[in-house]
Design a protein around this motif. Structure first.
Motif, PDB file in Angstrom:
ATOM      1  N   ALA A  34       0.827  -1.209   0.000  1.00 44.18           N
ATOM      2  CA  ALA A  34       0.000   0.000   0.000  1.00 44.18           C
ATOM      3  C   ALA A  34       0.859   1.257   0.000  1.00 44.18           C
ATOM      4  N   PHE A  35       0.250   2.344  -0.443  1.00 43.91           N
ATOM      5  CA  PHE A  35       0.916   3.640  -0.486  1.00 43.91           C
ATOM      6  C   PHE A  35       0.186   4.627   0.409  1.00 43.91           C
ATOM      7  N   HIS A  36       0.936   5.591   0.891  1.00 43.26           N
ATOM      8  CA  HIS A  36       0.340   6.731   1.584  1.00 43.26           C
ATOM      9  C   HIS A  36       0.277   7.861   0.579  1.00 43.26           C
ATOM     10  N   LEU A  37      -0.920   8.264   0.214  1.00 45.55           N
ATOM     11  CA  LEU A  37      -1.057   9.275  -0.810  1.00 45.55           C
ATOM     12  C   LEU A  37      -0.681  10.641  -0.276  1.00 45.55           C
ATOM     13  N   GLN A  39      14.703  10.259  -5.556  1.00 44.59           N
ATOM     14  CA  GLN A  39      13.414  10.789  -5.139  1.00 44.59           C
ATOM     15  C   GLN A  39      12.371  10.756  -6.252  1.00 44.59           C
ATOM     16  N   VAL A  40      12.804  10.927  -7.501  1.00 38.74           N
ATOM     17  CA  VAL A  40      11.846  10.961  -8.612  1.00 38.74           C
ATOM     18  C   VAL A  40      11.144   9.627  -8.792  1.00 38.74           C
ATOM     19  N   SER A  41      11.741   8.549  -8.256  1.00 35.82           N
ATOM     20  CA  SER A  41      11.165   7.218  -8.433  1.00 35.82           C
ATOM     21  C   SER A  41      10.290   6.791  -7.275  1.00 35.82           C
ATOM     22  N   ILE A  42       9.852   7.751  -6.450  1.00 32.97           N
ATOM     23  CA  ILE A  42       8.835   7.480  -5.436  1.00 32.97           C
ATOM     24  C   ILE A  42       7.491   7.907  -6.007  1.00 32.97           C
ATOM     25  N   LEU A  43       6.500   7.037  -5.932  1.00 31.30           N
ATOM     26  CA  LEU A  43       5.189   7.321  -6.503  1.00 31.30           C
ATOM     27  C   LEU A  43       4.577   8.560  -5.857  1.00 31.30           C
ATOM     28  N   LYS A  44       4.026   9.433  -6.682  1.00 29.78           N
ATOM     29  CA  LYS A  44       3.421  10.672  -6.203  1.00 29.78           C
ATOM     30  C   LYS A  44       2.000  10.799  -6.754  1.00 29.78           C
ATOM     31  N   TYR A  45       1.149  11.401  -5.947  1.00 26.20           N
ATOM     32  CA  TYR A  45      -0.239  11.610  -6.357  1.00 26.20           C
ATOM     33  C   TYR A  45      -0.462  13.084  -6.667  1.00 26.20           C
ATOM     34  N   ASN A  46      -1.161  13.347  -7.766  1.00 26.82           N
ATOM     35  CA  ASN A  46      -1.461  14.711  -8.174  1.00 26.82           C
ATOM     36  C   ASN A  46      -2.958  14.941  -8.042  1.00 26.82           C
ATOM     37  N   ASP A  47      -3.341  15.830  -7.120  1.00 28.93           N
ATOM     38  CA  ASP A  47      -4.755  16.108  -6.890  1.00 28.93           C
ATOM     39  C   ASP A  47      -5.436  16.689  -8.127  1.00 28.93           C
TER      40      ASP A  47
END
Length: 505
Positions: A230-233, A301-309
């Protein structure tokens, strides 16, 4: 994601003093699928791979049908169980450095908000934490199989047998009598508590047609899935996080107002009325397809999944250029200890010598502080700070600095009624004495014969090698023992320096 880490300053460019990264982070993050037992013939293994690859292709088709914003960006997920690491992401076209590796629509996420809105789970919203209700939701969706919206994804998840190298699913606790072993026992106890809670809440409720559902084995499996995948968004456009101001007052206020983080949801019982707030960027979630990428310790850091609202998609970038056929990696996070890696993912990677550090939970520090104050026969007590969840805070002590400013700031905040010296060192010294006591207590747990045995088990391992089960546990035990001794020495050095400075004034 993990707890907020309150650490010493580091020479690593990837480590901030107070780790509160705004990107998506895994709660207690993803486990490599474990090496499969070689009980089947090669033809059977090939058939199994083909079956999984068919499922992975179906997952891709499902994601495309869920939203046109899904983009595989040149990746395909393939089963590569022949070398023991399960599903991997492979480039089917060249990918440039910093190129986008995937784009996953929010509609495909299995989130806490959706669990709380589920007709079968919403009745327990007031009793269950975010993590607990997601465990229940995952088990329910898996139970109804083809009837689940997420079935194309769920059928690609590893089974309990595939995850047998995850410590929650070990048949033997290879970490017994160690700092990490204590953490593992706490997590197993949390699973047992969750089963009892689910049984109590489900009395008279028709969730599934099975009075014994869910079992402890099922809860352990679901917990292992969530803690490892799981990820923390977090919103990638956010400017929060990073190192805090050098201003003492501002630093104190920002630390104390930001100490609560995701892992109190993971391992601490109870509901949280304000969790989620129906906000996509403040949630634990399973993100199909994204969790098929494996970790590289060299990823940035760029390879950590990121969420865009704004776009309601999760994405990550390539930290290096990839050619057709290359395996593509992401990052599980930076400066993770080998204990983190084993307990959260089920493996450790042998890495070159690096700074040793040990981590203590904030609530464990407060318990130890209470004992130390009692033994010193003082009238001082630990202050209660409303709204601050010490269990969601990690205090890091390393071999170079000992306790950093932010870690000391947290500790001192609970000693408000301790009269300080004119130089303000009394509460600082008390905090360091408590940490010293914690290091001693943990060293007493470790049998030196066990350390010697562990050293023999990992003799000859090579950098880059992936260890699981007993070998991984041996690596962690040796690392922990060395880290505790190094941390103790560093803290003693800090105490000596403070006392020398005070005596010269």
């Amino acid at each position: 994601t993990r707890h907020i880490v309150v650490s010493a300053p580091s020479t690593s460019a990837h480590v901030s003093k107070l780790y509160n990264c705004p990107s998506i982070r895994r709660p207690l993050q993803r486990c490599h699928d474990s090496p499969r037992t070689r009980r089947v013939k090669a033809s059977s293994a090939a058939a199994a791979d083909e079956n999984m690859n068919t499922r992975l292709d179906s997952l891709k088709a499902w994601l495309s049908s869920v939203s046109p914003s899904f983009d595989d960006c040149g990746l395909q997920l393939r089963s590569l169980s022949d070398d023991g690491y399960g599903v991997r992401a492979v480039a089917y076209k060249d990918i440039a450095r910093d190129g986008v590796l995937l784009s996953i629509p929010h509609e495909a996420f299995l989130t806490v908000a959706r669990a709380r809105d589920c007709t079968k789970c919403r009745q327990f919203n007031n009793e269950l934490s975010s993590f607990q209700i997601l465990v229940l939701k995952l088990l329910y969706e898996k139970r109804i199989a083809e009837a689940s919206f997420w079935w194309p994804y769920l059928r690609t998840l590893p089974s309990a047998e595939d995850l047998s190298s995850h410590p929650l699913l070990w048949s033997v606790n290879f970490l017994d009598n160690s700092h990490a072993g204590g953490k593992l026992r706490e997590r197993i106890q949390s699973c047992e508590n969750d089963v009892s809670m689910f049984e109590t809440l489900c009395v008279g409720q028709t969730i599934v047609d099975d009075a014994n559902w869910p079992s402890l084995d099922e809860v352990k499996w679901a917990t292992a899935i969530l803690t490892s995948r799981a990820f923390h968004l977090g919103d990638s456009t956010s400017t929060d996080g990073g190192e805090y101001s050098d201003s003492d007052y501002e630093r104190d206020q920002r630390i104390l107002s930001s100490l609560n983080d995701i892992d109190d949801e993971v391992w601490e019982p109870g509901a949280h009325a304000d969790d989620e707030l129906e906000c996509a960027s403040n949630s634990i979630a399973l993100v199909p397809w994204a969790d098929g990428l494996n970790h590289s310790s060299s990823a940035t850091q760029v390879s950590i999944l990121k969420y865009n609202d704004a776009t309601e998609t999760a994405s990550l970038q390539a930290h290096i250029a990839y050619k057709v056929g290359d395996q593509v990696f992401d990052s599980y996070g930076f400066n993770l200890s080998c204990t983190d890696m084993l307990l959260n993912y089920g493996f450790v990677e042998v890495t070159p010598s690096q700074a040793l550090f040990i981590e203590f939970r904030g609530d464990v520090f407060l318990d130890a502080a209470t004992i130390v104050l009692r033994e010193l026969n003082t009238s001082y007590s630990i202050s209660q700070l409303p709204g601050i969840n010490a269990a969601a805070t990690i205090l890091r002590v390393d071999q170079n600095v000992g306790m950093g400013d932010n870690a000391l700031c947290f500790c001192e905040a609970f000693f408000d009624d301790v009269p300080d010296n004119s130089d303000g060192t009394q509460s600082m010294l008390l905090s360091l004495q408590v940490i010293l006591r914690m290091c001693d207590d943990d060293l007493l747990l470790i049998d030196e014969n066990c350390v010697l045995k562990s050293e023999r088990i990992i003799e000859g391992v090579e950098y880059g090698e992936i260890l699981v089960n007993e070998r991984a546990a041996a690596y962690v035990i040796v690392n922990e023992y060395n880290a505790l001794r190094a941390a103790k020495t560093a803290v003693m050095r800090q105490i000596e320096q403070i006392m020398q400075t005070a005596s010269s004034l």
